[in-house]
Structures are given as C-alpha cells and as structure tokens.
Design an enzyme around this catalytic site. Structure first.
Site, PDB file in Angstrom:
ATOM      1  N   ASP A   9     -72.875 -22.156 108.094  1.00 34.19           N
ATOM      2  CA  ASP A   9     -72.258 -21.099 107.289  1.00 34.19           C
ATOM      3  C   ASP A   9     -70.784 -20.987 107.684  1.00 34.19           C
ATOM      4  OD1 ASP A   9     -72.014 -18.540 105.797  1.00 34.19           O
ATOM      5  OD2 ASP A   9     -71.903 -17.687 107.821  1.00 34.19           O
ATOM      6  N   MET A  10     -69.969 -20.443 106.801  1.00 31.05           N
ATOM      7  CA  MET A  10     -68.539 -20.347 107.089  1.00 31.05           C
ATOM      8  C   MET A  10     -68.132 -18.981 107.627  1.00 31.05           C
ATOM      9  SD  MET A  10     -66.804 -22.633 104.039  1.00 31.05           S
ATOM     10  CE  MET A  10     -65.170 -22.121 104.548  1.00 31.05           C
ATOM     11  N   THR A  43     -72.154 -22.423 102.236  1.00 30.67           N
ATOM     12  CA  THR A  43     -71.430 -21.166 102.080  1.00 30.67           C
ATOM     13  C   THR A  43     -71.693 -20.507 100.739  1.00 30.67           C
ATOM     14  OG1 THR A  43     -69.184 -20.229 102.039  1.00 30.67           O
ATOM     15  CG2 THR A  43     -69.430 -22.474 101.221  1.00 30.67           C
TER      16      THR A  43
END
Length: 271
Positions: A9-10, A43
């Site tokens: 995930d970002m 994301t």
C-alpha cells in the site's frame, strides 16, 4: 517460505507523512528486487498518482505492474496499460450520488484519468485528493456527465463524524452488492462487488505463476484488509488501524520508522 511477490500500500505504508519514500525503504525494496522478487504498489490512487513513485523505485520494466483504484485496475507499470479491469457503470454512479445527497455528504467519481464531482461547493477532501495525486478535477453536474463512462470507483467523502453517520445509513442492498470500505477517516470507497486489493493481488500472482503462500502484503487501513488476509504473509504497519493488526501475521514499525523496510528485511532479506 520464499517471498516472490510483495504488494505494498502507498499512503500510510510505503510513504511517510510527508508523502516521501525514505532511503531505508527504497534500499530494502531495491535489495528485494535484486533477488528477483516482484514488488507491486497496491493503492487506492489512480495511475497518475503512482507514476512518480514507480520512477523513484525504478519499477518501470516490462515485467513490472501496479494495482490502482483498490484493485479495480491492474496495470503495466511502465505505461499504465490495463491487464485487468472491473468497473462500475453510470447506474451505479447515479445510485450512490443520490444516496450521498440524501445523507448530506460530498461525492466524487473516477474514470481512468479524471476525478469528477457533482458538488458545486467542491469538498476540501476532493481538492486534497486531486492535489495529492495530480489527477485532473472537474465539476460536472449529473446531467452533464457522459453516461457511457465506466468508473473504477466512486466515493463518499466528508468530515469523519458526518461520513460515519452516512455509513450507518447505507442500505443493505448497497452493502451486499458492492465492495464498500474506508481508506481514511474521511474517505469511503465504493467499488464493484468483485473488486478489492486482495482480488487484485491474487489476479497478479496468478498471472505471474506465484502461489499465495509466496506473497507478502503490507498495509495500514481498511482497504488493505483483503490483501492482508489473502497474502501468505500479511503485515500491518505500526500505525495501522486495530482491525488490520488483528488479522495480520506480523505488525511492523510505523511509516515514520521505516516499517516497510523492517518487514522486507525480516521476511525477504533475512537481516
């Protein structure tokens, strides 16, 4: 087990609060890739909001991929070419836009490269989204929208207390027929029923011939739940919501403490 694919995930995970990749995280990712491990950014952002970070990490080869819009689109990292999509149609847009109006919360919708809002008083979180990701923002009334547009996702966005009241009022049909999850206290993500980050990561793993047990995923919010649950090694950040920590096999340090690097060192680099 040997990790062959890392899904990261970002916001809140890969990136620190200043939206930067720290040198330690960058070095750990580079070291994993040098061992032949696939690293994919997974994301809720659109592709335009991922490109600069793909360049920073040098994830731009012909065999590199990214997962955007929480799994609605799986793309080739180099050029954004789509290898999988699962999208909403205009009737879905109308349904949730009407609910948002009834609940008194702001609403926004994405096609592949544009963010639309029907709210003349554009919400501050919509402006924040456009500013953070770089996606073009357009005000369009419902009547002005192109009815042929496909939407990777639509969102209700507003102050956390107001948004939580709206969530409590969602009809059972909405909860049963769509994937609905929070990605931040002020963001409610609405996607096709078959879409979540877990489904996106699974599809990519299958495409690459990688077994579930050889996948590691890292995240911090509710929209990361499905990929943390799917992965052979699910890692929650130290700053993750409690619900995510409960289902993760491992809790790393926070995104201000190079948590991604610490997890890669432990499970991939044997540091």
């Amino acid at each position: 087990m040997a990790i062959e694919l890392i899904a990261i995930d970002m916001d809140g995970t890969l990136l620190n609060p200043q939206h930067q990749i720290t040198p330690a995280v960058k070095q750990a990712i580079s070291a994993a890739r040098s061992q032949g491990v696939h690293v994919v950014l997974a994301t809720g952002r659109p592709y335009v909001g991922v490109q600069d970070y793909l360049r920073q990490l040098d994830i731009q080869g012909s065999g590199d991929f990214c997962i955007t819009y929480n799994g609605a689109l799986v793309l080739q990292a180099a050029d954004g070419a789509c290898i999988l999509q699962e999208t909403l149609d205009f009737e879905d847009y109308l349904y949730f836009e009407q609910l948002a109006r009834e609940f008194g919360v702001h609403f926004q919708a994405f096609d592949f490269d544009t963010l639309y809002t029907p709210n003349r008083d554009i919400g501050k979180y919509t402006v924040h989204e456009a500013s953070m990701t770089g996606i073009p923002l357009k005000y369009r009334s419902v009547e002005e929208m192109d009815r042929t547009i496909r939407f990777p996702k639509v969102m209700m966005i507003d102050e956390p207390a107001l948004l939580d009241r709206a969530i409590a009022c969602l009809p059972t049909a909405a909860l049963e027929n769509y994937t609905i999850m929070k990605s931040a206290p002020y963001y409610l993500e609405i996607l096709h029923k078959r879409v979540d980050k877990g489904a996106g990561v699974k599809m990519l793993a299958d495409h690459l011939g990688i077994k579930q047990q050889n996948v590691m995923a890292l995240g911090d919010q509710g929209n990361d739940t499905a990929m943390i649950a799917y992965a052979g090694v699910g890692v929650a950040m130290g700053n993750a919501i409690p619900e995510l920590k409960e289902i993760a096999q491992f809790v790393t340090t926070t995104n201000t403490e190079d948590g991604v690097a610490r997890a890669i060192e432990k499970f991939v680099l044997d540091v």
